[in-house]
Design a protein around this motif. Structure first.
Motif, PDB file in Angstrom:
ATOM      1  N   MET A   1       0.840  -1.187   0.000  1.00  0.00           N
ATOM      2  CA  MET A   1       0.000   0.000   0.000  1.00  0.00           C
ATOM      3  C   MET A   1       0.885   1.251   0.000  1.00  0.00           C
ATOM      4  O   MET A   1       1.963   1.248   0.581  1.00  0.00           O
ATOM      5  N   PRO A   2       0.399   2.310  -0.620  1.00  0.00           N
ATOM      6  CA  PRO A   2       1.189   3.543  -0.679  1.00  0.00           C
ATOM      7  C   PRO A   2       1.333   4.186   0.700  1.00  0.00           C
ATOM      8  O   PRO A   2       0.429   4.123   1.527  1.00  0.00           O
ATOM      9  N   THR A   3       2.487   4.808   0.907  1.00  0.00           N
ATOM     10  CA  THR A   3       2.782   5.421   2.200  1.00  0.00           C
ATOM     11  C   THR A   3       2.417   6.902   2.210  1.00  0.00           C
ATOM     12  O   THR A   3       1.838   7.392   3.170  1.00  0.00           O
ATOM     13  N   THR A   4       2.751   7.600   1.117  1.00  0.00           N
ATOM     14  CA  THR A   4       2.525   9.045   1.073  1.00  0.00           C
ATOM     15  C   THR A   4       1.259   9.380   0.299  1.00  0.00           C
ATOM     16  O   THR A   4       0.716   8.543  -0.435  1.00  0.00           O
ATOM     17  N   LYS A   5       0.824  10.629   0.458  1.00  0.00           N
ATOM     18  CA  LYS A   5      -0.363  11.087  -0.269  1.00  0.00           C
ATOM     19  C   LYS A   5      -0.130  11.043  -1.774  1.00  0.00           C
ATOM     20  O   LYS A   5      -1.013  10.647  -2.541  1.00  0.00           O
ATOM     21  N   SER A   6       1.070  11.448  -2.197  1.00  0.00           N
ATOM     22  CA  SER A   6       1.361  11.472  -3.631  1.00  0.00           C
ATOM     23  C   SER A   6       1.391  10.062  -4.205  1.00  0.00           C
ATOM     24  O   SER A   6       0.940   9.831  -5.334  1.00  0.00           O
ATOM     25  N   ALA A   7       1.894   9.107  -3.430  1.00  0.00           N
ATOM     26  CA  ALA A   7       1.918   7.715  -3.895  1.00  0.00           C
ATOM     27  C   ALA A   7       0.495   7.164  -4.007  1.00  0.00           C
ATOM     28  O   ALA A   7       0.179   6.415  -4.938  1.00  0.00           O
ATOM     29  N   ALA A   8      -0.371   7.556  -3.069  1.00  0.00           N
ATOM     30  CA  ALA A   8      -1.770   7.112  -3.114  1.00  0.00           C
ATOM     31  C   ALA A   8      -2.460   7.675  -4.357  1.00  0.00           C
ATOM     32  O   ALA A   8      -3.231   6.972  -5.022  1.00  0.00           O
ATOM     33  N   LYS A   9      -2.166   8.942  -4.663  1.00  0.00           N
ATOM     34  CA  LYS A   9      -2.764   9.563  -5.845  1.00  0.00           C
ATOM     35  C   LYS A   9      -2.271   8.877  -7.120  1.00  0.00           C
ATOM     36  O   LYS A   9      -3.060   8.612  -8.033  1.00  0.00           O
ATOM     37  N   ARG A  10      -0.974   8.577  -7.183  1.00  0.00           N
ATOM     38  CA  ARG A  10      -0.433   7.907  -8.361  1.00  0.00           C
ATOM     39  C   ARG A  10      -1.070   6.534  -8.541  1.00  0.00           C
ATOM     40  O   ARG A  10      -1.343   6.104  -9.662  1.00  0.00           O
ATOM     41  N   LEU A  11      -1.326   5.855  -7.429  1.00  0.00           N
ATOM     42  CA  LEU A  11      -1.982   4.549  -7.501  1.00  0.00           C
ATOM     43  C   LEU A  11      -3.388   4.691  -8.073  1.00  0.00           C
ATOM     44  O   LEU A  11      -3.786   3.913  -8.948  1.00  0.00           O
ATOM     45  N   ARG A  12      -4.132   5.696  -7.590  1.00  0.00           N
ATOM     46  CA  ARG A  12      -5.480   5.926  -8.115  1.00  0.00           C
ATOM     47  C   ARG A  12      -5.434   6.231  -9.608  1.00  0.00           C
ATOM     48  O   ARG A  12      -6.239   5.729 -10.394  1.00  0.00           O
ATOM     49  N   GLN A  13      -4.482   7.066 -10.000  1.00  0.00           N
ATOM     50  CA  GLN A  13      -4.359   7.437 -11.408  1.00  0.00           C
ATOM     51  C   GLN A  13      -3.996   6.233 -12.269  1.00  0.00           C
ATOM     52  O   GLN A  13      -4.552   6.044 -13.355  1.00  0.00           O
ATOM     53  N   SER A  14      -3.077   5.416 -11.787  1.00  0.00           N
ATOM     54  CA  SER A  14      -2.644   4.268 -12.586  1.00  0.00           C
ATOM     55  C   SER A  14      -3.757   3.243 -12.730  1.00  0.00           C
ATOM     56  O   SER A  14      -3.886   2.600 -13.775  1.00  0.00           O
ATOM     57  N   ILE A  15      -4.578   3.094 -11.699  1.00  0.00           N
ATOM     58  CA  ILE A  15      -5.721   2.179 -11.789  1.00  0.00           C
ATOM     59  C   ILE A  15      -6.701   2.658 -12.851  1.00  0.00           C
ATOM     60  O   ILE A  15      -7.195   1.877 -13.674  1.00  0.00           O
ATOM     61  N   LYS A  16      -6.990   3.965 -12.868  1.00  0.00           N
ATOM     62  CA  LYS A  16      -7.888   4.537 -13.872  1.00  0.00           C
ATOM     63  C   LYS A  16      -7.330   4.355 -15.282  1.00  0.00           C
ATOM     64  O   LYS A  16      -8.038   3.954 -16.208  1.00  0.00           O
ATOM     65  N   LYS A  17      -6.051   4.667 -15.444  1.00  0.00           N
ATOM     66  CA  LYS A  17      -5.431   4.566 -16.761  1.00  0.00           C
ATOM     67  C   LYS A  17      -5.391   3.123 -17.239  1.00  0.00           C
ATOM     68  O   LYS A  17      -5.600   2.844 -18.424  1.00  0.00           O
ATOM     69  N   ARG A  18      -5.116   2.202 -16.324  1.00  0.00           N
ATOM     70  CA  ARG A  18      -5.070   0.783 -16.683  1.00  0.00           C
ATOM     71  C   ARG A  18      -6.433   0.320 -17.188  1.00  0.00           C
ATOM     72  O   ARG A  18      -6.532  -0.377 -18.205  1.00  0.00           O
ATOM     73  N   LEU A  19      -7.490   0.715 -16.498  1.00  0.00           N
ATOM     74  CA  LEU A  19      -8.837   0.340 -16.923  1.00  0.00           C
ATOM     75  C   LEU A  19      -9.153   0.916 -18.300  1.00  0.00           C
ATOM     76  O   LEU A  19      -9.678   0.230 -19.174  1.00  0.00           O
ATOM     77  N   HIS A  20      -8.819   2.181 -18.487  1.00  0.00           N
ATOM     78  CA  HIS A  20      -9.068   2.846 -19.770  1.00  0.00           C
ATOM     79  C   HIS A  20      -8.310   2.148 -20.894  1.00  0.00           C
ATOM     80  O   HIS A  20      -8.860   1.898 -21.975  1.00  0.00           O
ATOM     81  N   ASN A  21      -7.045   1.804 -20.643  1.00  0.00           N
ATOM     82  CA  ASN A  21      -6.231   1.148 -21.660  1.00  0.00           C
ATOM     83  C   ASN A  21      -6.746  -0.251 -21.975  1.00  0.00           C
ATOM     84  O   ASN A  21      -6.746  -0.671 -23.137  1.00  0.00           O
ATOM     85  N   ARG A  22      -7.196  -0.975 -20.951  1.00  0.00           N
ATOM     86  CA  ARG A  22      -7.736  -2.315 -21.172  1.00  0.00           C
ATOM     87  C   ARG A  22      -8.987  -2.255 -22.048  1.00  0.00           C
ATOM     88  O   ARG A  22      -9.163  -3.079 -22.951  1.00  0.00           O
ATOM     89  N   ILE A  23      -9.838  -1.273 -21.793  1.00  0.00           N
ATOM     90  CA  ILE A  23     -11.057  -1.115 -22.593  1.00  0.00           C
ATOM     91  C   ILE A  23     -10.691  -0.792 -24.039  1.00  0.00           C
ATOM     92  O   ILE A  23     -11.257  -1.360 -24.974  1.00  0.00           O
ATOM     93  N   ALA A  24      -9.736   0.118 -24.225  1.00  0.00           N
ATOM     94  CA  ALA A  24      -9.325   0.507 -25.577  1.00  0.00           C
ATOM     95  C   ALA A  24      -8.737  -0.676 -26.335  1.00  0.00           C
ATOM     96  O   ALA A  24      -9.028  -0.880 -27.522  1.00  0.00           O
TER      97      ALA A  24
END
Length: 93
Positions: free
Chosen positions: A1-24
């Motif tokens: 799990m992410p430790t910092t706020k910025s790491a948590a945000k990057r995780l959220r962003q990467s999850i969104k991007k991964r889903l978008h890329n999988r759909i595409a």
């Protein structure tokens, strides 16, 4: 799990991007398959439309970075060869 706020945000962003890329990627694969199936069914006008749509979707995925540009070019080339072969086979039989 992410430790910092910025790491948590990057995780959220990467999850969104991964889903978008999988759909595409799924859309690219589905449209390519439909183009070849339509050509095999001897419906040449619809097959041409499906083929052009598939090529457009591959181009779009390559331009947006979902697929690498060379990968997009390779897939378009492979699809064009398969489409041409399917049309020729359908016309012969």
């Amino acid at each position: 799990m992410p430790t910092t706020k910025s790491a948590a945000k990057r995780l959220r962003q990467s999850i969104k991007k991964r889903l978008h890329n999988r759909i595409a990627k799924k859309i690219v694969k589905t449209s390519s398959r439909k183009a070849l199936e339509t050509a095999a069914e001897k419906n040449f006008e619809a097959a041409e439309t499906q083929f052009r749509a598939a090529v457009a979707k591959i181009d779009k995925a390559g331009a947006r970075g979902v697929l690498h540009k060379n990968t997009a070019a390779r897939r378009k080339s492979k699809l064009a060869r398969a489409y041409k072969a399917a049309v020729e086979k359908a016309k012969k039989s």
